[in-house]
Design a protein around this motif. Structure first.
Motif, PDB file in Angstrom:
ATOM      1  N   VAL A  32      25.232  43.606  24.065  1.00 17.01           N
ATOM      2  CA  VAL A  32      25.928  42.629  24.896  1.00 17.01           C
ATOM      3  C   VAL A  32      25.056  42.384  26.111  1.00 17.01           C
ATOM      4  CG1 VAL A  32      27.995  42.161  26.257  1.00 17.01           C
ATOM      5  CG2 VAL A  32      28.175  43.434  24.118  1.00 17.01           C
ATOM      6  N   GLU A  33      24.722  41.127  26.368  1.00 14.19           N
ATOM      7  CA  GLU A  33      23.860  40.819  27.500  1.00 14.19           C
ATOM      8  C   GLU A  33      24.649  40.918  28.785  1.00 14.19           C
ATOM      9  OE1 GLU A  33      20.908  38.175  27.578  1.00 14.19           O
ATOM     10  OE2 GLU A  33      20.508  38.153  25.435  1.00 14.19           O
ATOM     11  N   GLU A  34      24.107  41.653  29.730  1.00 17.28           N
ATOM     12  CA  GLU A  34      24.720  41.788  31.040  1.00 17.28           C
ATOM     13  C   GLU A  34      23.744  41.273  32.084  1.00 17.28           C
ATOM     14  OE1 GLU A  34      25.581  45.886  31.562  1.00 17.28           O
ATOM     15  OE2 GLU A  34      27.053  45.940  29.947  1.00 17.28           O
ATOM     16  N   PRO A  35      24.243  40.710  33.158  1.00 14.73           N
ATOM     17  CA  PRO A  35      23.327  40.244  34.200  1.00 14.73           C
ATOM     18  C   PRO A  35      22.593  41.423  34.833  1.00 14.73           C
ATOM     19  CG  PRO A  35      25.604  40.079  34.922  1.00 14.73           C
ATOM     20  CD  PRO A  35      25.638  40.459  33.469  1.00 14.73           C
ATOM     21  N   ALA A  36      21.352  41.180  35.232  1.00  9.55           N
ATOM     22  CA  ALA A  36      20.547  42.249  35.822  1.00  9.55           C
ATOM     23  C   ALA A  36      21.134  42.659  37.156  1.00  9.55           C
ATOM     24  CB  ALA A  36      19.111  41.776  36.005  1.00  9.55           C
ATOM     25  N   LYS A  37      21.167  43.958  37.400  1.00 10.64           N
ATOM     26  CA  LYS A  37      21.687  44.449  38.666  1.00 10.64           C
ATOM     27  C   LYS A  37      20.646  44.292  39.770  1.00 10.64           C
ATOM     28  CE  LYS A  37      25.167  47.528  36.980  1.00 10.64           C
ATOM     29  NZ  LYS A  37      25.213  48.206  35.757  1.00 10.64           N
ATOM     30  N   ARG A  38      19.374  44.397  39.385  1.00  3.97           N
ATOM     31  CA  ARG A  38      18.291  44.229  40.354  1.00  3.97           C
ATOM     32  C   ARG A  38      17.372  43.125  39.879  1.00  3.97           C
ATOM     33  NH1 ARG A  38      15.703  49.907  41.860  1.00  3.97           N
ATOM     34  NH2 ARG A  38      14.154  48.419  42.548  1.00  3.97           N
ATOM     35  N   TYR A  39      16.779  42.440  40.829  1.00  2.00           N
ATOM     36  CA  TYR A  39      15.845  41.390  40.474  1.00  2.00           C
ATOM     37  C   TYR A  39      14.540  41.994  39.984  1.00  2.00           C
ATOM     38  CZ  TYR A  39      18.985  38.160  42.767  1.00  2.00           C
ATOM     39  OH  TYR A  39      20.072  37.425  43.118  1.00  2.00           O
ATOM     40  N   ARG A  40      13.793  41.216  39.256  1.00  2.00           N
ATOM     41  CA  ARG A  40      12.500  41.641  38.736  1.00  2.00           C
ATOM     42  C   ARG A  40      11.517  41.782  39.891  1.00  2.00           C
ATOM     43  NH1 ARG A  40       9.425  37.902  34.342  1.00  2.00           N
ATOM     44  NH2 ARG A  40       7.345  38.420  35.015  1.00  2.00           N
ATOM     45  N   MET A  41      10.577  42.715  39.746  1.00  2.00           N
ATOM     46  CA  MET A  41       9.599  42.929  40.811  1.00  2.00           C
ATOM     47  C   MET A  41       8.690  41.713  40.945  1.00  2.00           C
ATOM     48  SD  MET A  41       8.093  46.781  40.774  1.00  2.00           S
ATOM     49  CE  MET A  41       7.813  46.936  39.044  1.00  2.00           C
ATOM     50  N   PRO A  42       8.242  41.403  42.142  1.00  2.00           N
ATOM     51  CA  PRO A  42       7.287  40.301  42.305  1.00  2.00           C
ATOM     52  C   PRO A  42       5.985  40.613  41.576  1.00  2.00           C
ATOM     53  CG  PRO A  42       8.176  41.000  44.414  1.00  2.00           C
ATOM     54  CD  PRO A  42       8.652  41.968  43.404  1.00  2.00           C
ATOM     55  N   ASP A  43       5.260  39.573  41.178  1.00  2.00           N
ATOM     56  CA  ASP A  43       4.038  39.749  40.387  1.00  2.00           C
ATOM     57  C   ASP A  43       3.008  40.682  41.012  1.00  2.00           C
ATOM     58  OD1 ASP A  43       4.963  38.291  38.285  1.00  2.00           O
ATOM     59  OD2 ASP A  43       4.018  36.408  38.906  1.00  2.00           O
ATOM     60  N   PRO A  44       2.648  40.527  42.299  1.00  2.00           N
ATOM     61  CA  PRO A  44       1.636  41.436  42.858  1.00  2.00           C
ATOM     62  C   PRO A  44       2.089  42.895  42.848  1.00  2.00           C
ATOM     63  CG  PRO A  44       2.049  39.600  44.357  1.00  2.00           C
ATOM     64  CD  PRO A  44       3.046  39.501  43.266  1.00  2.00           C
ATOM     65  N   THR A 101       1.702  47.190  48.896  1.00  2.00           N
ATOM     66  CA  THR A 101       1.844  45.841  48.327  1.00  2.00           C
ATOM     67  C   THR A 101       3.294  45.392  48.364  1.00  2.00           C
ATOM     68  OG1 THR A 101      -0.002  46.321  46.846  1.00  2.00           O
ATOM     69  CG2 THR A 101       1.370  44.436  46.290  1.00  2.00           C
ATOM     70  N   ARG A 102       4.206  46.301  48.055  1.00  2.00           N
ATOM     71  CA  ARG A 102       5.630  45.973  48.089  1.00  2.00           C
ATOM     72  C   ARG A 102       6.082  45.629  49.503  1.00  2.00           C
ATOM     73  NH1 ARG A 102       9.921  49.699  48.638  1.00  2.00           N
ATOM     74  NH2 ARG A 102      11.874  48.768  48.061  1.00  2.00           N
ATOM     75  N   GLN A 103       5.624  46.423  50.476  1.00  2.00           N
ATOM     76  CA  GLN A 103       6.007  46.172  51.859  1.00  2.00           C
ATOM     77  C   GLN A 103       5.450  44.841  52.358  1.00  2.00           C
ATOM     78  OE1 GLN A 103       8.110  47.995  53.535  1.00  2.00           O
ATOM     79  NE2 GLN A 103       8.014  46.659  55.305  1.00  2.00           N
ATOM     80  N   VAL A 104       4.186  44.556  52.023  1.00  2.00           N
ATOM     81  CA  VAL A 104       3.567  43.294  52.447  1.00  2.00           C
ATOM     82  C   VAL A 104       4.310  42.118  51.827  1.00  2.00           C
ATOM     83  CG1 VAL A 104       1.484  41.883  52.181  1.00  2.00           C
ATOM     84  CG2 VAL A 104       1.295  44.241  52.936  1.00  2.00           C
ATOM     85  N   TRP A 105       4.643  42.226  50.539  1.00  2.00           N
ATOM     86  CA  TRP A 105       5.349  41.130  49.886  1.00  2.00           C
ATOM     87  C   TRP A 105       6.714  40.912  50.527  1.00  2.00           C
ATOM     88  CZ3 TRP A 105       9.579  39.347  47.446  1.00  2.00           C
ATOM     89  CH2 TRP A 105       9.430  38.165  46.725  1.00  2.00           C
ATOM     90  N   ASN A 106       7.418  42.009  50.820  1.00  2.00           N
ATOM     91  CA  ASN A 106       8.737  41.877  51.455  1.00  2.00           C
ATOM     92  C   ASN A 106       8.630  41.235  52.830  1.00  2.00           C
ATOM     93  OD1 ASN A 106      10.365  42.836  49.436  1.00  2.00           O
ATOM     94  ND2 ASN A 106      10.252  44.948  50.108  1.00  2.00           N
ATOM     95  N   GLN A 107       7.586  41.587  53.571  1.00  2.00           N
ATOM     96  CA  GLN A 107       7.445  41.011  54.908  1.00  2.00           C
ATOM     97  C   GLN A 107       7.078  39.539  54.843  1.00  2.00           C
ATOM     98  OE1 GLN A 107       4.690  43.471  57.048  1.00  2.00           O
ATOM     99  NE2 GLN A 107       6.246  44.969  57.577  1.00  2.00           N
ATOM    100  N   ARG A 108       6.295  39.153  53.836  1.00  2.00           N
ATOM    101  CA  ARG A 108       5.891  37.748  53.749  1.00  2.00           C
ATOM    102  C   ARG A 108       6.961  36.862  53.147  1.00  2.00           C
ATOM    103  NH1 ARG A 108      -0.284  38.139  51.605  1.00  2.00           N
ATOM    104  NH2 ARG A 108      -1.173  38.929  53.523  1.00  2.00           N
ATOM    105  N   TYR A 109       7.554  37.314  52.044  1.00  2.00           N
ATOM    106  CA  TYR A 109       8.428  36.431  51.285  1.00  2.00           C
ATOM    107  C   TYR A 109       9.864  36.920  51.137  1.00  2.00           C
ATOM    108  CZ  TYR A 109       3.767  35.114  49.783  1.00  2.00           C
ATOM    109  OH  TYR A 109       2.455  34.767  49.765  1.00  2.00           O
TER     110      TYR A 109
END
Length: 156
Positions: A32-44, A101-109
């Motif tokens: 049964v398809e359920e909506p994702a609880k967390r979003y997918r990680m950004p590409d970088p 990389t995760r922190q930089v992405w969060n701060q930028r976008y």
């Protein structure tokens, strides 16, 4: 043709569809398809994480080979120990790279700006004060252009 055969091969298409639907209703779905609880990680971030996992896997492999070479008293033990130490440093760097990389992405976008009502009210007050200051400056400039002297608002 017997009665059982007639049930399996109906003459009109509507009956075929209804029997197919009935058979499908009997089967349970595999998932049964359920909506994702967390979003997918950004590409970088995902790229850095994959790179880190590969480096850590190679580091563990090198450490295991170094251990077995040491146990077997092979000539290859010393170079493998040195390479596993260097690989451990690189693996640590790659794990830190994922965090950075995760922190930089969060701060930028990643920041969604939704100011609270308090911040909005403060900004509104500052804007009103700036408007009053500009209006006062324009008034003073107008008085100066008319040739008025200090404190003199009308002509003599």
């Amino acid at each position: 043709m017997g009665t059982a055969e007639r049930r399996l091969a109906p003459e009109d298409g509507a009956a075929t569809h209804s029997t197919v639907r009935q058979r499908q209703a009997q089967y349970r779905t595999l998932w049964v398809e359920e909506p994702a609880k967390r979003y997918r990680m950004p590409d970088p971030v995902r790229t850095a994480a994959v790179r880190s996992v590969i480096i850590i896997a190679v580091t563990l492999l090198l450490a295991m080979v170094a251990f077995f070479c040491t146990m077997a008293e092979s000539w290859l033990a010393f170079p493998m120990v040195i390479s596993s130490v260097v690989s451990t440093v690189v693996a640590t760097w790659s794990a830190v790279d994922v965090l950075v990389t995760r922190q930089v992405w969060n701060q930028r976008y990643g920041v969604v700006s939704e100011p609270s009502s308090t911040a909005r009210a403060l900004r509104r007050e500052r804007r009103a004060a700036r408007r009053q200051e500009r209006a006062a400056e324009r008034e003073q400039e107008r008085i100066r252009r008319r040739g008025g002297q200090a404190g003199q608002l009308t002509h003599p």
